[in-house]
Design an enzyme around this catalytic site. Sequence first.
Site, PDB file in Angstrom:
ATOM      1  N   GLY A  38      -7.574  -6.281   3.725  1.00 28.41           N
ATOM      2  CA  GLY A  38      -6.664  -6.929   4.670  1.00 28.41           C
ATOM      3  C   GLY A  38      -5.457  -6.097   5.066  1.00 28.41           C
ATOM      4  O   GLY A  38      -4.945  -6.216   6.173  1.00 28.41           O
ATOM      5  N   ASP A  96       0.644 -15.333   0.330  1.00 30.73           N
ATOM      6  CA  ASP A  96       0.284 -16.749   0.407  1.00 30.73           C
ATOM      7  C   ASP A  96       0.675 -17.403  -0.915  1.00 30.73           C
ATOM      8  O   ASP A  96       1.836 -17.756  -1.110  1.00 30.73           O
ATOM      9  CB  ASP A  96      -1.208 -16.862   0.721  1.00 30.73           C
ATOM     10  N   LYS A 124       4.068 -16.691   3.920  1.00 28.21           N
ATOM     11  CA  LYS A 124       3.959 -18.135   4.204  1.00 28.21           C
ATOM     12  C   LYS A 124       5.115 -18.878   3.547  1.00 28.21           C
ATOM     13  O   LYS A 124       5.555 -18.518   2.460  1.00 28.21           O
ATOM     14  CB  LYS A 124       2.607 -18.656   3.727  1.00 28.21           C
ATOM     15  N   ARG A 159     -10.735  -9.189  11.838  1.00 27.76           N
ATOM     16  CA  ARG A 159      -9.737  -8.259  11.297  1.00 27.76           C
ATOM     17  C   ARG A 159      -9.179  -7.340  12.381  1.00 27.76           C
ATOM     18  O   ARG A 159      -8.063  -6.857  12.277  1.00 27.76           O
ATOM     19  CB  ARG A 159     -10.358  -7.400  10.182  1.00 27.76           C
TER      20      ARG A 159
HETATM   21  O1  LIG Z   1      -0.964 -14.452  -1.918  1.00 28.79           O
HETATM   22  P1  LIG Z   1      -2.412 -14.718  -2.244  1.00 28.79           P
HETATM   23  O2  LIG Z   1      -2.732 -16.187  -2.270  1.00 28.79           O
HETATM   24  O3  LIG Z   1      -2.854 -14.021  -3.484  1.00 28.79           O
HETATM   25  O4  LIG Z   1      -3.290 -14.206  -1.018  1.00 28.79           O
HETATM   26  C1  LIG Z   1      -3.107 -12.962  -0.424  1.00 28.79           C
HETATM   27  C2  LIG Z   1      -4.328 -12.103  -0.534  1.00 28.79           C
HETATM   28  O5  LIG Z   1      -5.455 -12.754   0.017  1.00 28.79           O
HETATM   29  C3  LIG Z   1      -6.117 -11.852   0.893  1.00 28.79           C
HETATM   30  O6  LIG Z   1      -7.004 -11.025   0.208  1.00 28.79           O
HETATM   31  P2  LIG Z   1      -8.565 -11.333   0.023  1.00 28.79           P
HETATM   32  O7  LIG Z   1      -8.860 -11.565  -1.440  1.00 28.79           O
HETATM   33  O8  LIG Z   1      -8.994 -12.416   0.965  1.00 28.79           O
HETATM   34  O9  LIG Z   1      -9.253  -9.950   0.355  1.00 28.79           O
HETATM   35  P3  LIG Z   1      -9.251  -9.051   1.681  1.00 28.79           P
HETATM   36  O10 LIG Z   1      -7.991  -8.211   1.621  1.00 28.79           O
HETATM   37  O11 LIG Z   1     -10.476  -8.231   1.554  1.00 28.79           O
HETATM   38  O12 LIG Z   1      -9.255  -9.960   2.894  1.00 28.79           O
HETATM   39  C4  LIG Z   1      -5.007 -11.010   1.433  1.00 28.79           C
HETATM   40  O13 LIG Z   1      -5.472  -9.764   1.906  1.00 28.79           O
HETATM   41  C5  LIG Z   1      -4.074 -10.853   0.272  1.00 28.79           C
HETATM   42  O14 LIG Z   1      -4.386  -9.707  -0.516  1.00 28.79           O
HETATM   43  N1  LIG Z   2      -7.501 -14.400   6.390  1.00 30.29           N
HETATM   44  C1  LIG Z   2      -6.610 -14.931   5.550  1.00 30.29           C
HETATM   45  N2  LIG Z   2      -6.624 -14.581   4.253  1.00 30.29           N
HETATM   46  C2  LIG Z   2      -5.677 -15.151   3.456  1.00 30.29           C
HETATM   47  N3  LIG Z   2      -5.471 -14.975   2.130  1.00 30.29           N
HETATM   48  C3  LIG Z   2      -4.443 -15.769   1.799  1.00 30.29           C
HETATM   49  N4  LIG Z   2      -3.984 -16.442   2.870  1.00 30.29           N
HETATM   50  C4  LIG Z   2      -4.751 -16.061   3.921  1.00 30.29           C
HETATM   51  C5  LIG Z   2      -4.750 -16.432   5.314  1.00 30.29           C
HETATM   52  O1  LIG Z   2      -3.961 -17.236   5.853  1.00 30.29           O
HETATM   53  N5  LIG Z   2      -5.706 -15.823   6.082  1.00 30.29           N
END
Ligand SMILES: O=P(O)(O)OC[C@H]1O[C@H](OP(=O)(O)OP(=O)(O)O)[C@H](O)[C@@H]1O
Ligand SMILES: Nc1nc2[nH]cnc2c(=O)[nH]1
Length: 168
Positions: A38, A96, A124, A159
């Site tokens: 991400g 988040d 958030k 993305r």
């Molecule tokens: O604050 P949190 O509740 O921990 O959420 C945040 C994390 O969630 C998502 O990662 P995800 O595990 O979806 O992997 P990605 O980066 O591959 O999308 C995002 O990229 C953050 O790293």
């Molecule tokens: N794509 C996506 N990933 C998340 N991981 C934690 N929060 C979010 C969100 O709002 N969107």
Amino acid sequence: MEILYRSDEIAGRIAAMGAEITEYYRGKELTLVTLMTGGLCFAADLARAIDLPLWIDSLAVASYRGCRSTGELEFRSMLKLDPAGREILILDEVLDSGTTLKCVCDYFGKRGAAGVRTAVMVEKRLPRPNGLAHADWTGFVTGTRYLVGYGLDADELYRNLPHIAALD
Ligand SMILES: O=P(O)(O)OC[C@H]1O[C@H](OP(=O)(O)OP(=O)(O)O)[C@H](O)[C@@H]1O
Ligand SMILES: Nc1nc2[nH]cnc2c(=O)[nH]1
């Protein structure tokens, strides 16, 4: 889908954050660590807005498994650089629950980093009793809707959107 932050608004915040981070780390040796997948777009833009020599590394962790219950991170990919003694700035696109960033900060502390700070594109607006309360640098503060674009996915899609949107 509702666009919350246009690409020009994102670019404006990136420029401002880059300038602040440049001043903060001036005279120090900075290493950026991007949380994949991400953090990809955010890191690519922010790295170029920081006017300092710096190292770039990345890490992929599973945020919703392992860490919360066991205190251990589940790694999908490892670092290339040894973090010991480095000033680490962790880059992620969203704060988040804050679980991911809290676990990753703890990990770098245990690995002997000289300093650990965080920057996110979007934070958030919610309580984070089990996570990192706030990042050191934040692009936007928003509500609790599910976000996509600028690195954020829904089932690995969206993305590459240049803006950040709410999916619902
Ligand atoms: O604050 P949190 O509740 O921990 O959420 C945040 C994390 O969630 C998502 O990662 P995800 O595990 O979806 O992997 P990605 O980066 O591959 O999308 C995002 O990229 C953050 O790293
Ligand atoms: N794509 C996506 N990933 C998340 N991981 C934690 N929060 C979010 C969100 O709002 N969107």
